[in-house]
Motif scaffolding. Structure first.
Motif, PDB file in Angstrom:
ATOM      1  N   TRP A   1       0.844  -1.203   0.000  1.00  0.00           N
ATOM      2  CA  TRP A   1       0.000   0.000   0.000  1.00  0.00           C
ATOM      3  C   TRP A   1       0.877   1.249   0.000  1.00  0.00           C
ATOM      4  O   TRP A   1       0.633   2.197  -0.748  1.00  0.00           O
ATOM      5  CB  TRP A   1      -0.899  -0.049   1.231  1.00  0.00           C
ATOM      6  N   ALA A   2       1.902   1.261   0.847  1.00  0.00           N
ATOM      7  CA  ALA A   2       2.805   2.419   0.912  1.00  0.00           C
ATOM      8  C   ALA A   2       3.491   2.651  -0.428  1.00  0.00           C
ATOM      9  O   ALA A   2       3.636   3.796  -0.879  1.00  0.00           O
ATOM     10  CB  ALA A   2       3.846   2.206   2.012  1.00  0.00           C
ATOM     11  N   ARG A   3       3.942   1.565  -1.081  1.00  0.00           N
ATOM     12  CA  ARG A   3       4.589   1.721  -2.383  1.00  0.00           C
ATOM     13  C   ARG A   3       3.644   2.335  -3.405  1.00  0.00           C
ATOM     14  O   ARG A   3       4.045   3.190  -4.212  1.00  0.00           O
ATOM     15  CB  ARG A   3       5.097   0.362  -2.896  1.00  0.00           C
ATOM     16  N   ASN A   4       2.392   1.931  -3.376  1.00  0.00           N
ATOM     17  CA  ASN A   4       1.437   2.451  -4.347  1.00  0.00           C
ATOM     18  C   ASN A   4       1.036   3.887  -4.045  1.00  0.00           C
ATOM     19  O   ASN A   4       0.816   4.674  -4.976  1.00  0.00           O
ATOM     20  CB  ASN A   4       0.203   1.553  -4.400  1.00  0.00           C
ATOM     21  N   ILE A   5       0.950   4.248  -2.770  1.00  0.00           N
ATOM     22  CA  ILE A   5       0.674   5.646  -2.444  1.00  0.00           C
ATOM     23  C   ILE A   5       1.820   6.519  -2.929  1.00  0.00           C
ATOM     24  O   ILE A   5       1.609   7.574  -3.542  1.00  0.00           O
ATOM     25  CB  ILE A   5       0.451   5.818  -0.931  1.00  0.00           C
ATOM     26  N   GLY A   6       3.052   6.095  -2.663  1.00  0.00           N
ATOM     27  CA  GLY A   6       4.207   6.861  -3.122  1.00  0.00           C
ATOM     28  C   GLY A   6       4.262   6.958  -4.638  1.00  0.00           C
ATOM     29  O   GLY A   6       4.532   8.029  -5.194  1.00  0.00           O
ATOM     30  N   SER A   7       3.970   5.840  -5.318  1.00  0.00           N
ATOM     31  CA  SER A   7       3.980   5.855  -6.781  1.00  0.00           C
ATOM     32  C   SER A   7       2.885   6.746  -7.341  1.00  0.00           C
ATOM     33  O   SER A   7       3.053   7.376  -8.390  1.00  0.00           O
ATOM     34  CB  SER A   7       3.808   4.422  -7.315  1.00  0.00           C
ATOM     35  N   SER A   8       1.739   6.804  -6.655  1.00  0.00           N
ATOM     36  CA  SER A   8       0.637   7.654  -7.111  1.00  0.00           C
ATOM     37  C   SER A   8       0.954   9.127  -6.927  1.00  0.00           C
ATOM     38  O   SER A   8       0.558   9.968  -7.751  1.00  0.00           O
ATOM     39  CB  SER A   8      -0.644   7.297  -6.350  1.00  0.00           C
ATOM     40  N   LEU A   9       1.661   9.459  -5.855  1.00  0.00           N
ATOM     41  CA  LEU A   9       2.010  10.859  -5.592  1.00  0.00           C
ATOM     42  C   LEU A   9       3.185  11.324  -6.446  1.00  0.00           C
ATOM     43  O   LEU A   9       3.318  12.520  -6.728  1.00  0.00           O
ATOM     44  CB  LEU A   9       2.351  11.039  -4.115  1.00  0.00           C
ATOM     45  N   SER A  10       4.033  10.397  -6.854  1.00  0.00           N
ATOM     46  CA  SER A  10       5.255  10.762  -7.564  1.00  0.00           C
ATOM     47  C   SER A  10       5.024  11.598  -8.825  1.00  0.00           C
ATOM     48  O   SER A  10       5.686  12.628  -9.012  1.00  0.00           O
ATOM     49  CB  SER A  10       6.049   9.499  -7.909  1.00  0.00           C
ATOM     50  N   PRO A  11       4.085  11.222  -9.709  1.00  0.00           N
ATOM     51  CA  PRO A  11       3.895  12.045 -10.911  1.00  0.00           C
ATOM     52  C   PRO A  11       3.467  13.472 -10.602  1.00  0.00           C
ATOM     53  O   PRO A  11       3.863  14.410 -11.295  1.00  0.00           O
ATOM     54  CB  PRO A  11       2.795  11.298 -11.675  1.00  0.00           C
ATOM     55  N   ALA A  12       2.654  13.639  -9.542  1.00  0.00           N
ATOM     56  CA  ALA A  12       2.184  14.981  -9.193  1.00  0.00           C
ATOM     57  C   ALA A  12       3.325  15.872  -8.718  1.00  0.00           C
ATOM     58  O   ALA A  12       3.272  17.095  -8.848  1.00  0.00           O
ATOM     59  CB  ALA A  12       1.109  14.890  -8.114  1.00  0.00           C
ATOM     60  N   VAL A  13       4.382  15.260  -8.161  1.00  0.00           N
ATOM     61  CA  VAL A  13       5.532  16.028  -7.684  1.00  0.00           C
ATOM     62  C   VAL A  13       6.600  16.133  -8.765  1.00  0.00           C
ATOM     63  O   VAL A  13       7.134  17.222  -9.034  1.00  0.00           O
ATOM     64  CB  VAL A  13       6.122  15.381  -6.412  1.00  0.00           C
ATOM     65  N   ALA A  14       6.900  15.004  -9.411  1.00  0.00           N
ATOM     66  CA  ALA A  14       7.982  14.991 -10.390  1.00  0.00           C
ATOM     67  C   ALA A  14       7.628  15.758 -11.661  1.00  0.00           C
ATOM     68  O   ALA A  14       8.496  16.373 -12.285  1.00  0.00           O
ATOM     69  CB  ALA A  14       8.353  13.548 -10.734  1.00  0.00           C
ATOM     70  N   GLY A  15       6.353  15.734 -12.063  1.00  0.00           N
ATOM     71  CA  GLY A  15       5.948  16.427 -13.280  1.00  0.00           C
ATOM     72  C   GLY A  15       6.271  17.914 -13.260  1.00  0.00           C
ATOM     73  O   GLY A  15       6.963  18.429 -14.163  1.00  0.00           O
ATOM     74  N   PRO A  16       5.797  18.663 -12.256  1.00  0.00           N
ATOM     75  CA  PRO A  16       6.142  20.090 -12.196  1.00  0.00           C
ATOM     76  C   PRO A  16       7.638  20.339 -12.055  1.00  0.00           C
ATOM     77  O   PRO A  16       8.152  21.331 -12.579  1.00  0.00           O
ATOM     78  CB  PRO A  16       5.386  20.572 -10.950  1.00  0.00           C
ATOM     79  N   LEU A  17       8.342  19.444 -11.351  1.00  0.00           N
ATOM     80  CA  LEU A  17       9.785  19.630 -11.207  1.00  0.00           C
ATOM     81  C   LEU A  17      10.482  19.553 -12.563  1.00  0.00           C
ATOM     82  O   LEU A  17      11.348  20.378 -12.879  1.00  0.00           O
ATOM     83  CB  LEU A  17      10.358  18.575 -10.260  1.00  0.00           C
ATOM     84  N   VAL A  18      10.125  18.549 -13.366  1.00  0.00           N
ATOM     85  CA  VAL A  18      10.740  18.424 -14.691  1.00  0.00           C
ATOM     86  C   VAL A  18      10.429  19.642 -15.554  1.00  0.00           C
ATOM     87  O   VAL A  18      11.272  20.124 -16.313  1.00  0.00           O
ATOM     88  CB  VAL A  18      10.263  17.137 -15.391  1.00  0.00           C
ATOM     89  N   GLN A  19       9.209  20.164 -15.418  1.00  0.00           N
ATOM     90  CA  GLN A  19       8.807  21.296 -16.242  1.00  0.00           C
ATOM     91  C   GLN A  19       9.524  22.587 -15.861  1.00  0.00           C
ATOM     92  O   GLN A  19       9.994  23.325 -16.727  1.00  0.00           O
ATOM     93  CB  GLN A  19       7.297  21.497 -16.144  1.00  0.00           C
ATOM     94  N   PHE A  20       9.617  22.860 -14.556  1.00  0.00           N
ATOM     95  CA  PHE A  20      10.133  24.149 -14.111  1.00  0.00           C
ATOM     96  C   PHE A  20      11.574  24.101 -13.609  1.00  0.00           C
ATOM     97  O   PHE A  20      12.267  25.116 -13.602  1.00  0.00           O
ATOM     98  CB  PHE A  20       9.221  24.716 -13.009  1.00  0.00           C
ATOM     99  N   TRP A  21      12.033  22.922 -13.163  1.00  0.00           N
ATOM    100  CA  TRP A  21      13.406  22.795 -12.651  1.00  0.00           C
ATOM    101  C   TRP A  21      13.847  21.348 -12.831  1.00  0.00           C
ATOM    102  O   TRP A  21      13.756  20.554 -11.907  1.00  0.00           O
ATOM    103  CB  TRP A  21      13.466  23.207 -11.183  1.00  0.00           C
ATOM    104  N   PRO A  22      14.281  20.940 -14.019  1.00  0.00           N
ATOM    105  CA  PRO A  22      14.577  19.535 -14.316  1.00  0.00           C
ATOM    106  C   PRO A  22      15.472  18.828 -13.301  1.00  0.00           C
ATOM    107  O   PRO A  22      15.193  17.673 -12.940  1.00  0.00           O
ATOM    108  CB  PRO A  22      15.239  19.610 -15.698  1.00  0.00           C
ATOM    109  N   PRO A  23      16.560  19.473 -12.792  1.00  0.00           N
ATOM    110  CA  PRO A  23      17.373  18.751 -11.796  1.00  0.00           C
ATOM    111  C   PRO A  23      16.610  18.413 -10.525  1.00  0.00           C
ATOM    112  O   PRO A  23      17.077  17.606  -9.704  1.00  0.00           O
ATOM    113  CB  PRO A  23      18.520  19.725 -11.502  1.00  0.00           C
ATOM    114  N   GLY A  24      15.435  19.021 -10.361  1.00  0.00           N
ATOM    115  CA  GLY A  24      14.673  18.796  -9.137  1.00  0.00           C
ATOM    116  C   GLY A  24      14.266  17.359  -8.912  1.00  0.00           C
ATOM    117  O   GLY A  24      14.096  16.930  -7.764  1.00  0.00           O
TER     118      GLY A  24
END
Length: 386
Positions: free
Chosen positions: A142-165
């Motif tokens: 369950w923890a792995r899936n929660i983390g995987s579900s949240l990851s795109p919401a965090v990583a997406g904006p980072l790649v767009q506005f600050w790729p090294p993020g």
């Protein structure tokens, strides 16, 4: 050392649960590595292929080796060391130049991020009482899936506005997980004291006939399950679903895992192993096989719901099966063998399914998936009875 089920054990398990969630949140995944390579113009198409391949190889190899390391050096030390090294690697990636250097670092960083899965599973028998182990494995899943579900919401904006993020995120989550892992108790390392070598740990799970069968079944089911990223998107596109509908259908599985896992896993814990394993394989087979009849987003969503329940049943059940059949001090190697076979199926299943879809069509593909999956379900019952 805290006893399984006491207050100290419960607190340690909560720390492990939080660490696994953070691990998945900061994992270097292929979609965002592709976006990073595109934004930074890292080697063109060759650079993208190299990064994705490095990520897959790192994850697959580390899932096998991580369990053996956990047996020889202890799960706590394995997690702490891998996460500290992973934090350093992720922090260095934005400073690296050239596709070769970045690819090598991504390979190492992904490997460090994948080591905790078998090591964490090896901790469950230490932290949870015998009757609650399936529940414990289910909570980590369950923890792995929660983390995987949240990851795109965090990583997406980072790649767009600050790729090294995305690498900074990986460094921070790895460092925090290392800190959380410090509170974990020690676990037996009998394999090391008895002189068991590294390659002995790799081979041992395949020497037991029942375990070897289960690993083969895991590989087959993983190849079938991977059609969610292989043939399924092709099938939906061919049936005229829009990109928005396709995205909503594919995201349904992750949502269902987060919602249903706390309900399904306790039910699985009360079922006989043979029945639960057979039912899990049957649901995966029937859910994916029913795709042959799907032609609308609602139909596809219904099939996704069926095979997702099978997945929810299968993951904690498999981890508990491997733990119960592992000799003392070799739990990590057995967990690593399961993770390796699952990841191997993920790597092989998608391209195989896409090839079959293109060569002979959807009906043959989905019928074949149903037949293979149901055969696994039947053999589970036969093997368990023997």
């Amino acid at each position: 050392m805290p006893r399984a089920g006491d207050a100290g054990g419960a607190g340690s398990f909560r720390a492990l649960w939080a660490g696994i969630l953070l691990n998945r949140l900061g994992m270097l995944t292929p979609p965002f590595l592709v976006l990073y390579a595109g934004v930074t113009r890292l080697g063109g198409t060759a650079g993208i292929v190299a990064l994705v391949a490095a990520s897959g190889v790192g994850q697959t190899v580390a899932s096998l080796a991580g369990g053996v390391f956990a047996d020889r050096f202890g799960p706590r030390r394995t997690i702490v060391c891998s996460q500290l090294l992973g934090a350093v690697v992720c922090a260095v990636v934005p400073l690296a130049h050239g596709v070769v250097a970045v690819t090598a670092l991504v390979l190492l960083g992904t490997a460090c991020g994948s080591v905790p899965r078998p090591a964490a599973n090896a901790m469950v028998p230490v932290l949870m009482p015998d009757g609650a182990r399936i529940t414990g494995y289910g909570r980590l899943y369950w923890a792995r899936n929660i983390g995987s579900s949240l990851s795109p919401a965090v990583a997406g904006p980072l790649v767009q506005f600050w790729p090294p993020g995305i690498f900074v995120l990986g460094a921070v989550t790895s460092a925090v997980f290392a800190g959380l892992a410090v509170v974990l108790p020690s676990a037996p390392t009998v394999a090391r004291r008895a002189g068991g070598g590294f390659f002995h740990g790799l081979r041992a799970p395949y020497a037991q006939p029942l375990v070897a069968w289960f690993l083969v079944a895991t590989l087959l089911l993983s190849c079938l399950y991977m059609q969610k990223q292989g043939a399924l998107p092709l099938d939906m596109s061919a049936r005229g679903l829009t990109p928005t509908e396709l995205g909503l259908v594919l995201s349904l599985s992750g949502v269902l895992v987060v919602v249903l896992q706390p309900v399904v896993t306790p039910l699985v814990a009360r079922m006989p192993f043979a029945v639960a394993a057979s039912a899990s394989a049957a649901l995966i087979a029937l859910g994916l096989g029913a795709t042959a009849f799907a032609d609308t987003a609602v139909w596809y969503a219904a099939t996704v719901a069926v095979w997702t329940v099978g997945e929810i049943m299968q993951v904690p059940l498999a981890a508990d099966f491997m733990a119960r059949r592992s000799p003392e001090g070799e739990t990590g190697a057995y967990q690593g063998a399961y993770a390796f076979m699952w990841n191997l199926g993920l790597a092989a299943g998608a391209p195989a399914g896409q090839w079959v879809f293109a060569a002979v069509g959807r009906n043959v593909l989905w019928a074949g998936v149903a037949v293979i999956g149901m055969a696994v379900a039947v053999v589970h019952l036969m093997v368990s009875r023997r």
